[in-house]
Scaffold this motif. Structure first.
Motif, PDB file in Angstrom:
ATOM      1  N   PHE A   1      14.287 -16.294  -9.942  1.00  0.00           N
ATOM      2  CA  PHE A   1      12.928 -16.613  -9.503  1.00  0.00           C
ATOM      3  C   PHE A   1      12.307 -17.675 -10.408  1.00  0.00           C
ATOM      4  CE2 PHE A   1       8.327 -16.027  -9.629  1.00  0.00           C
ATOM      5  CZ  PHE A   1       8.007 -16.125  -8.280  1.00  0.00           C
TER       6      PHE A   1
ATOM      7  N   THR B   1       2.430 -12.707  -9.453  1.00  0.00           N
ATOM      8  CA  THR B   1       3.755 -12.099  -9.342  1.00  0.00           C
ATOM      9  C   THR B   1       3.765 -10.691  -9.926  1.00  0.00           C
ATOM     10  OG1 THR B   1       4.761 -14.299  -9.540  1.00  0.00           O
ATOM     11  CG2 THR B   1       6.198 -12.395  -9.855  1.00  0.00           C
TER      12      THR B   1
ATOM     13  N   THR C   1      13.865  -8.913  -1.269  1.00  0.00           N
ATOM     14  CA  THR C   1      12.644  -9.699  -1.059  1.00  0.00           C
ATOM     15  C   THR C   1      12.509 -10.793  -2.107  1.00  0.00           C
ATOM     16  OG1 THR C   1      11.520  -7.778  -0.100  1.00  0.00           O
ATOM     17  CG2 THR C   1      10.129  -9.586  -0.887  1.00  0.00           C
ATOM     18  N   GLY C   2      12.786 -10.454  -3.355  1.00  0.00           N
ATOM     19  CA  GLY C   2      12.695 -11.442  -4.430  1.00  0.00           C
ATOM     20  C   GLY C   2      13.711 -12.555  -4.276  1.00  0.00           C
TER      21      GLY C   2
ATOM     22  N   THR D   1      12.609 -14.838  -1.445  1.00  0.00           N
ATOM     23  CA  THR D   1      11.486 -15.653  -1.927  1.00  0.00           C
ATOM     24  C   THR D   1      11.977 -16.795  -2.805  1.00  0.00           C
ATOM     25  OG1 THR D   1      10.013 -13.726  -1.877  1.00  0.00           O
ATOM     26  CG2 THR D   1       9.318 -15.616  -3.208  1.00  0.00           C
ATOM     27  N   SER D   2      12.918 -16.499  -3.702  1.00  0.00           N
ATOM     28  CA  SER D   2      13.461 -17.529  -4.590  1.00  0.00           C
ATOM     29  C   SER D   2      14.178 -18.612  -3.802  1.00  0.00           C
ATOM     30  CB  SER D   2      14.423 -16.884  -5.607  1.00  0.00           C
ATOM     31  OG  SER D   2      13.764 -15.915  -6.392  1.00  0.00           O
TER      32      SER D   2
ATOM     33  N   LEU E   1      11.591 -20.791  -2.035  1.00  0.00           N
ATOM     34  CA  LEU E   1      10.907 -21.674  -2.988  1.00  0.00           C
ATOM     35  C   LEU E   1      11.791 -22.855  -3.373  1.00  0.00           C
ATOM     36  CD1 LEU E   1       9.172 -19.106  -5.390  1.00  0.00           C
ATOM     37  CD2 LEU E   1       8.077 -20.550  -3.673  1.00  0.00           C
TER      38      LEU E   1
END
Length: 367
Positions: A49, A197, A255-256, A259-260, A263
């Protein structure tokens, strides 16, 4: 704030490398205490992340941008020792694959972006958590302040290193003023990202936030003038009523990771193209005159793009996705080994203790 080769002389870079190596050694030992079977897999995700977030430069002033350093975020989520390792993994991947941050300056970057930020941020965070009323809002607010302070602290540390081993003749006072000034602005962005976060994670899984582990202490009653622990409540047989500590971390991990990837693979295309704080100060004060070309400047992923892919959006997106994949794999591998060593050490200790107890018992029977 990735320091390139040539900004600092060899002796200063070497000393910073020794400091970084020592910090990593301490981090490896400390991470054994911070990680458990639930949080160890998340440490690699935190590194991924941070890598993704660092690809997104945000504007902070006219012609200047900034990006997340991540030391505060990592330290609060997975612990200061583990946080140092997380950022070190990110910097190693960036330096070796993406030609970001000099190789001879790798120790400098680890010292500034991993050690200083994590140590300063976690010290500020713990101090605020102890002083302020206990609660999730306190953890989020403390995360904001800790992250805000950590960025100019790192900028000041760079200025001190440059005062000792800088390769150009510049007025250190002006460099300090410029570095701290612009990085206070960058620190605001860092603080917002960190607080959002941490707040998001603590809202769904506070048990996985290292900085909030002692948020809830067991209730105690006063009996005959003495404090005693309240007995644990009976366990609810219904699986849906299971406490947070018994729930799987897999949904948060997935989920993380998604998201990473979003991004790094998509949002990064819209990042500011302006030079970051260190680059701007270096240009304005002539520090960049001694910058040396990166040893891997011709690598297939240099400058966060895939070589021979003509489409700029696709090239940057692919590079970001590859970077996230490599970082999460490298980070997860490191923390898996650290966790295994902790388990092995605990098992050896338990065996030795059992052996000692058996010997003692045997001796008592023969007397």
């Amino acid at each position: 704030m990735h320091v390139p080769d040539g900004f600092l002389n060899a002796p200063t870079s070497a000393v910073a490398g020794v400091v970084a190596a020592g910090a990593i050694a301490v981090g490896l030992r400390g991470a054994r205490r911070e990680l458990d079977e639930r949080t160890a897999p998340l440490a690699g995700l935190v590194a991924a992340f941070v890598f993704a977030a660092q690809m997104i430069n945000f504007p902070v002033a006219a012609g200047t941008s900034g990006h997340l350093l991540g030391g505060a975020l990592a330290a609060i989520l997975v612990g200061p020792c583990t946080g140092i390792l997380c950022i070190s993994v990110v910097l190693l991947v960036q330096g070796l694959l993406f030609a970001d941050g000099g190789l001879t300056a790798l120790g400098v970057n680890i010292t500034l972006m991993a050690v200083v930020t994590a140590v300063v941020a976690y010290a500020v965070f713990r101090g605020l958590v102890k002083l302020l009323p206990r609660g999730r809002r306190t953890v989020t607010a403390a995360s904001f302040v800790a992250a805000l302070v950590s960025v100019p602290a790192s900028a000041l540390a760079f200025t001190l290193l440059y005062a000792v081993g800088g390769t150009t003749d510049v007025a250190i006072g002006k460099v300090a003023t410029a570095m701290v000034g612009v990085h206070v602005l960058i620190g605001i962005g860092e603080a917002v990202i960190t607080a959002l976060t941490v707040g998001a994670v603590i809202a769904v899984r506070p048990d996985l936030v290292h900085g909030a582990r002692d948020l809830r202490q067991p209730l105690r009653l006063r009996v005959n003038g003495e404090l005693v622990d309240v007995p644990d409540a009976p366990k609810d047989p219904e699986p849906e009523s299971a406490p947070a500590t018994a729930r799987s971390h897999r949904p948060l991990w997935i989920t993380g990771l998604i998201t990473s990837l979003v991004l790094a693979g998509f949002v990064s295309f819209y990042a500011s193209a302006d030079p970051d704080g260190l680059e701007r100060v270096a240009q304005d004060h002539g520090i960049d005159k001694t910058e040396k070309e990166h040893a891997y400047a011709d690598s297939p992923l240099a400058d966060y793009g895939v070589k021979d892919v003509a489409n700029e959006r696709l090239s940057g997106g692919l590079a970001g996705v590859i970077g996230v994949g490599v970082t999460v794999a490298a980070g997860s591998g490191v923390f898996w080994v650290v966790r295994r060593r902790r388990t092995a050490a605990a098992g050896s200790g338990g065996s030795a203790e059992s052996t000692g107890s058996a010997a003692s018992s045997s001796g008592s029977r023969t007397v």
